[in-house]
Design a protein around this motif. Structure first.
Motif, PDB file in Angstrom:
ATOM      1  N   ALA A 137       1.888  11.977  -9.842  1.00 59.20           N
ATOM      2  CA  ALA A 137       1.176  13.257  -9.832  1.00 59.20           C
ATOM      3  C   ALA A 137       2.166  14.419  -9.883  1.00 59.20           C
ATOM      4  O   ALA A 137       1.962  15.398 -10.617  1.00 59.20           O
ATOM      5  CB  ALA A 137       0.312  13.345  -8.579  1.00 59.20           C
ATOM      6  N   MET A 138       3.251  14.322  -9.116  1.00 57.63           N
ATOM      7  CA  MET A 138       4.255  15.389  -9.112  1.00 57.63           C
ATOM      8  C   MET A 138       4.943  15.495 -10.469  1.00 57.63           C
ATOM      9  O   MET A 138       5.214  16.604 -10.960  1.00 57.63           O
ATOM     10  CB  MET A 138       5.284  15.126  -8.017  1.00 57.63           C
ATOM     11  CG  MET A 138       4.727  15.264  -6.608  1.00 57.63           C
ATOM     12  SD  MET A 138       5.922  14.797  -5.337  1.00 57.63           S
ATOM     13  CE  MET A 138       7.217  15.994  -5.643  1.00 57.63           C
ATOM     14  N   ALA A 139       5.243  14.352 -11.081  1.00 52.10           N
ATOM     15  CA  ALA A 139       5.889  14.370 -12.394  1.00 52.10           C
ATOM     16  C   ALA A 139       4.984  14.994 -13.441  1.00 52.10           C
ATOM     17  O   ALA A 139       5.422  15.815 -14.256  1.00 52.10           O
ATOM     18  CB  ALA A 139       6.273  12.943 -12.794  1.00 52.10           C
TER      19      ALA A 139
ATOM     20  N   THR B 168       0.832  -1.206   0.000  1.00 52.34           N
ATOM     21  CA  THR B 168       0.000   0.000   0.000  1.00 52.34           C
ATOM     22  C   THR B 168       0.864   1.253   0.000  1.00 52.34           C
ATOM     23  O   THR B 168       0.591   2.216  -0.726  1.00 52.34           O
ATOM     24  CB  THR B 168      -0.912   0.005   1.239  1.00 52.34           C
ATOM     25  OG1 THR B 168      -1.733  -1.168   1.224  1.00 52.34           O
ATOM     26  CG2 THR B 168      -1.795   1.245   1.252  1.00 52.34           C
ATOM     27  N   GLY B 169       1.931   1.229   0.813  1.00 48.06           N
ATOM     28  CA  GLY B 169       2.828   2.384   0.856  1.00 48.06           C
ATOM     29  C   GLY B 169       3.491   2.651  -0.480  1.00 48.06           C
ATOM     30  O   GLY B 169       3.589   3.798  -0.927  1.00 48.06           O
ATOM     31  N   VAL B 170       3.932   1.585  -1.140  1.00 53.19           N
ATOM     32  CA  VAL B 170       4.581   1.738  -2.449  1.00 53.19           C
ATOM     33  C   VAL B 170       3.594   2.282  -3.481  1.00 53.19           C
ATOM     34  O   VAL B 170       3.933   3.142  -4.308  1.00 53.19           O
ATOM     35  CB  VAL B 170       5.163   0.390  -2.912  1.00 53.19           C
ATOM     36  CG1 VAL B 170       5.638   0.471  -4.364  1.00 53.19           C
ATOM     37  CG2 VAL B 170       6.323  -0.024  -2.019  1.00 53.19           C
ATOM     38  N   SER B 171       2.351   1.800  -3.422  1.00 49.43           N
ATOM     39  CA  SER B 171       1.337   2.265  -4.373  1.00 49.43           C
ATOM     40  C   SER B 171       1.074   3.760  -4.211  1.00 49.43           C
ATOM     41  O   SER B 171       1.016   4.507  -5.198  1.00 49.43           O
ATOM     42  CB  SER B 171       0.043   1.480  -4.178  1.00 49.43           C
ATOM     43  OG  SER B 171       0.235   0.109  -4.456  1.00 49.43           O
ATOM     44  N   TYR B 172       0.918   4.201  -2.964  1.00 50.90           N
ATOM     45  CA  TYR B 172       0.660   5.618  -2.738  1.00 50.90           C
ATOM     46  C   TYR B 172       1.881   6.470  -3.071  1.00 50.90           C
ATOM     47  O   TYR B 172       1.742   7.588  -3.573  1.00 50.90           O
ATOM     48  CB  TYR B 172       0.225   5.853  -1.297  1.00 50.90           C
ATOM     49  CG  TYR B 172      -1.229   5.552  -1.070  1.00 50.90           C
ATOM     50  CD1 TYR B 172      -2.225   6.383  -1.572  1.00 50.90           C
ATOM     51  CD2 TYR B 172      -1.620   4.419  -0.364  1.00 50.90           C
ATOM     52  CE1 TYR B 172      -3.565   6.109  -1.381  1.00 50.90           C
ATOM     53  CE2 TYR B 172      -2.966   4.125  -0.164  1.00 50.90           C
ATOM     54  CZ  TYR B 172      -3.934   4.971  -0.670  1.00 50.90           C
ATOM     55  OH  TYR B 172      -5.257   4.685  -0.485  1.00 50.90           O
ATOM     56  N   LEU B 173       3.072   5.955  -2.813  1.00 58.30           N
ATOM     57  CA  LEU B 173       4.283   6.687  -3.180  1.00 58.30           C
ATOM     58  C   LEU B 173       4.381   6.847  -4.692  1.00 58.30           C
ATOM     59  O   LEU B 173       4.709   7.926  -5.200  1.00 58.30           O
ATOM     60  CB  LEU B 173       5.514   5.957  -2.641  1.00 58.30           C
ATOM     61  CG  LEU B 173       6.875   6.585  -2.985  1.00 58.30           C
ATOM     62  CD1 LEU B 173       6.970   7.984  -2.425  1.00 58.30           C
ATOM     63  CD2 LEU B 173       8.013   5.713  -2.454  1.00 58.30           C
ATOM     64  N   ALA B 174       4.088   5.753  -5.410  1.00 61.73           N
ATOM     65  CA  ALA B 174       4.116   5.819  -6.872  1.00 61.73           C
ATOM     66  C   ALA B 174       3.080   6.799  -7.388  1.00 61.73           C
ATOM     67  O   ALA B 174       3.322   7.550  -8.343  1.00 61.73           O
ATOM     68  CB  ALA B 174       3.875   4.425  -7.456  1.00 61.73           C
TER      69      ALA B 174
ATOM     70  N   GLY C  75      -2.887   7.371 -11.983  1.00 56.00           N
ATOM     71  CA  GLY C  75      -3.386   7.900 -10.717  1.00 56.00           C
ATOM     72  C   GLY C  75      -4.839   7.538 -10.479  1.00 56.00           C
ATOM     73  O   GLY C  75      -5.223   7.149  -9.375  1.00 56.00           O
ATOM     74  N   VAL C  76      -5.668   7.641 -11.527  1.00 58.89           N
ATOM     75  CA  VAL C  76      -7.089   7.298 -11.389  1.00 58.89           C
ATOM     76  C   VAL C  76      -7.251   5.820 -11.062  1.00 58.89           C
ATOM     77  O   VAL C  76      -8.029   5.439 -10.178  1.00 58.89           O
ATOM     78  CB  VAL C  76      -7.852   7.658 -12.683  1.00 58.89           C
ATOM     79  CG1 VAL C  76      -9.272   7.099 -12.641  1.00 58.89           C
ATOM     80  CG2 VAL C  76      -7.890   9.170 -12.862  1.00 58.89           C
ATOM     81  N   VAL C  77      -6.514   4.970 -11.771  1.00 60.18           N
ATOM     82  CA  VAL C  77      -6.603   3.528 -11.516  1.00 60.18           C
ATOM     83  C   VAL C  77      -6.198   3.204 -10.084  1.00 60.18           C
ATOM     84  O   VAL C  77      -6.840   2.401  -9.394  1.00 60.18           O
ATOM     85  CB  VAL C  77      -5.721   2.749 -12.514  1.00 60.18           C
ATOM     86  CG1 VAL C  77      -5.605   1.281 -12.109  1.00 60.18           C
ATOM     87  CG2 VAL C  77      -6.300   2.858 -13.917  1.00 60.18           C
ATOM     88  N   THR C  78      -5.122   3.840  -9.606  1.00 57.29           N
ATOM     89  CA  THR C  78      -4.668   3.592  -8.242  1.00 57.29           C
ATOM     90  C   THR C  78      -5.707   4.022  -7.223  1.00 57.29           C
ATOM     91  O   THR C  78      -5.968   3.317  -6.248  1.00 57.29           O
ATOM     92  CB  THR C  78      -3.347   4.334  -7.985  1.00 57.29           C
ATOM     93  OG1 THR C  78      -2.371   3.903  -8.953  1.00 57.29           O
ATOM     94  CG2 THR C  78      -2.823   4.038  -6.585  1.00 57.29           C
TER      95      THR C  78
END
Length: 257
Positions: free
Chosen positions: A31-33, A20-26, A169-172
């Motif tokens: 989003a930042m990129a 979960t942490g990796v998914s939110y970090l990605a 981002g939407v899929v996540t």
């Protein structure tokens, strides 16, 4: 007697927490990129370039992604980093710092520029028609990707990249919402209000008052509906008292079984 219980939620493992942490970090990185590399340049009308030489190293080393924003020529001053054409109308550009402001023989304002890592100033002055804009911000290393695109249409690729990043981002977000809903459905009680049902239909906190006319027995007796029996030998002349006594006895036996 059956005891009410809630279906146990699936235990949280270290692997699921890390995932979960990796998914939110990605998601945050994507989003930042998208914001820094595509959205802001598009909204501000900026142009993007990548550093190819070491003239502005170490701060702007080769591979740095530059976002250059158009500004009025009169607002530029000594110390500003500008991107300008080597020759007017030429696609080749240089990004150097303004070291002085002067005027040519015709009275036109010109800039003297120099690379931060160069020992001497640039030979030719920079005229207004050559200037593409002032450095807005820079992102290290991303320029290597842009360099790999060669002469491709970076604008179209950037737009498709933005679509891909936002789609990810939407899929996540959707996956996270569905996972949360599944967890909530597995742990939250369901059923009629006040009855305390778990997801498997068992009672959590049995209520001692069933709705009127309902066959539901919160104590889970063998015979939840108490009726007058047939063939009993009690005194029918005292029907009300006997029936009441028999009902109590029936409930008692059903509870023990």
């Amino acid at each position: 007697m059956s005891h009410g219980r809630r279906r146990a939620a699936k235990p949280t493992t270290a692997f699921s927490i890390v995932g979960t942490g990796v998914s939110y970090l990605a998601l945050c990185l994507a989003a930042m990129a998208a914001l820094a590399l595509v959205i802001v340049p598009m909204l501000t009308g900026s142009q993007t370039y990548s550093v190819l030489t070491s003239s502005m190293a170490p701060k702007y080393a080769p591979g740095t992604f530059l976002v250059v924003k158009p500004v009025p020529f009169a607002e530029l001053a000594v110390g500003d980093i500008i991107t300008y054409q080597i020759e007017s109308g030429s696609p080749a550009v240089i990004t150097h710092r303004i070291t002085s402001v002067g005027a040519d023989q015709s009275g036109e304002t010109v800039f003297t520029t120099k690379g931060d890592n160069n020992s001497v100033e640039d030979e030719l002055p920079v005229r207004e028609i050559q200037v593409k804009g002032k450095l807005f911000y820079a992102v290290p290393f991303v320029g290597f990707i842009a360099n790999g695109l060669g002469n491709s249409d970076r604008g179209a690729i950037a737009q498709w990249g933005a679509v891909a990043l936002m789609g990810y981002g939407v899929v996540t977000l959707v996956r996270g919402a569905l996972a949360k809903k599944r967890n909530d459905d597995g742990a939250s009680p369901e059923g009629p209000a006040g009855q305390g049902f778990g997801t498997d239909g068992d009672t959590i906190f049995p209520s001692f008052g069933s709705p009127a006319g309902s066959a539901f027995d919160p104590l889970d007796h063998d015979d939840p509906i108490l009726t007058d029996c047939d063939g009993c030998d009690h005194d029918h002349s005292r029907e009300n008292v006997s029936t009441h006594s028999h009902r109590v006895e029936t409930r008692k036996h059903a509870t023990v079984s």
